[in-house]
Design a protein around this motif. Structure first.
Motif, PDB file in Angstrom:
ATOM      1  N   LEU A 212       1.501   2.307  -3.768  1.00 58.21           N
ATOM      2  CA  LEU A 212       0.607   2.666  -3.459  1.00 58.21           C
ATOM      3  C   LEU A 212      -0.283   3.715  -3.981  1.00 58.21           C
ATOM      4  CD1 LEU A 212      -2.173   1.856  -5.900  1.00 58.21           C
ATOM      5  CD2 LEU A 212      -3.019   0.508  -4.480  1.00 58.21           C
TER       6      LEU A 212
ATOM      7  N   ARG B 284      -0.450   7.324  -5.966  1.00 56.25           N
ATOM      8  CA  ARG B 284      -2.097   8.115  -6.427  1.00 56.25           C
ATOM      9  C   ARG B 284      -1.686   9.587  -6.154  1.00 56.25           C
ATOM     10  NH1 ARG B 284      -6.673   3.361  -4.364  1.00 56.25           N
ATOM     11  NH2 ARG B 284      -6.317   2.509  -6.140  1.00 56.25           N
TER      12      ARG B 284
ATOM     13  N   THR C 176       0.692  -1.233   0.105  1.00 59.24           N
ATOM     14  CA  THR C 176       0.002  -0.252   0.183  1.00 59.24           C
ATOM     15  C   THR C 176       0.760   1.052  -0.258  1.00 59.24           C
ATOM     16  OG1 THR C 176      -0.770   0.434   2.148  1.00 59.24           O
ATOM     17  CG2 THR C 176      -2.041  -1.315   1.069  1.00 59.24           C
TER      18      THR C 176
END
Length: 176
Positions: free
Chosen positions: A32, A36, A29
């Motif tokens: 990720l 983003r 994460t």
């Protein structure tokens, strides 16, 4: 001797859950969230426009080739001589040398325009390189993602653009 969790104030399953959560944050994460966050910061547009501006500033100055036709040389001093030059066809007094120089300058300009267009079309890979370098800083992004964005390291929130710019100008990304 196996690790005994029976005398600890926290159960082994909680320790295992924390270790698993930290691992998922570190390896999954974190990157990720990094991608983003960078996407929502409009880094791509900023990077492309900055690189295109940088490329266009490297352009060589225009070579000024003076006009050598009769009217330009003599008509500037005496308008009567300029009229006389126009009457006889305004010949080029350099013998065609400046025409060759102008053609060479035009070809050089076209080659430089093609070089700049090619460099500008490849700027995306350099911007992508900077993004991937910044997202590889796993510890900061894992801390940011793992704490549900409650802990914000300066490299992640406050200095994100400067970190991306530093990565963009690093030797690794400049070579791309």
């Amino acid at each position: 001797m196996p690790f005994d969790t029976s005398n600890m104030p926290i159960s082994g399953s909680i320790i295992l859950a924390v270790v698993l959560y930290a691992g998922v944050s570190f390896f999954g994460t974190g990157q990720l969230i990094a991608k983003r966050t960078i996407e929502t910061s409009d880094w791509g547009k900023t990077c492309l426009s900055a690189l295109r501006a940088e490329i266009s500033t490297r352009r060589e100055p225009v070579t000024i080739i003076p006009r050598t036709d009769c009217n330009s040389l003599l008509g500037g001093f005496m308008p009567e001589l300029g009229a006389l030059c126009n009457q006889y066809g305004n010949p080029d007094l350099s013998g065609g040398t400046t025409a060759v120089l102008r053609e060479q300058e035009r070809q050089r300009r076209e080659a430089e325009d093609r070089r700049i267009a090619l460099a500008a079309s490849q700027t995306g890979s350099r911007c992508d390189c900077a993004t991937s370098v910044v997202t590889q800083d796993s510890l900061n992004w894992a801390l940011y993602a793992g704490s549900a964005r409650l802990i914000s390291p300066p490299a992640v929130t406050d200095n994100l653009n400067s970190e991306l710019t530093r990565a963009l100008n690093s030797s690794y990304c400049v070579q791309r």
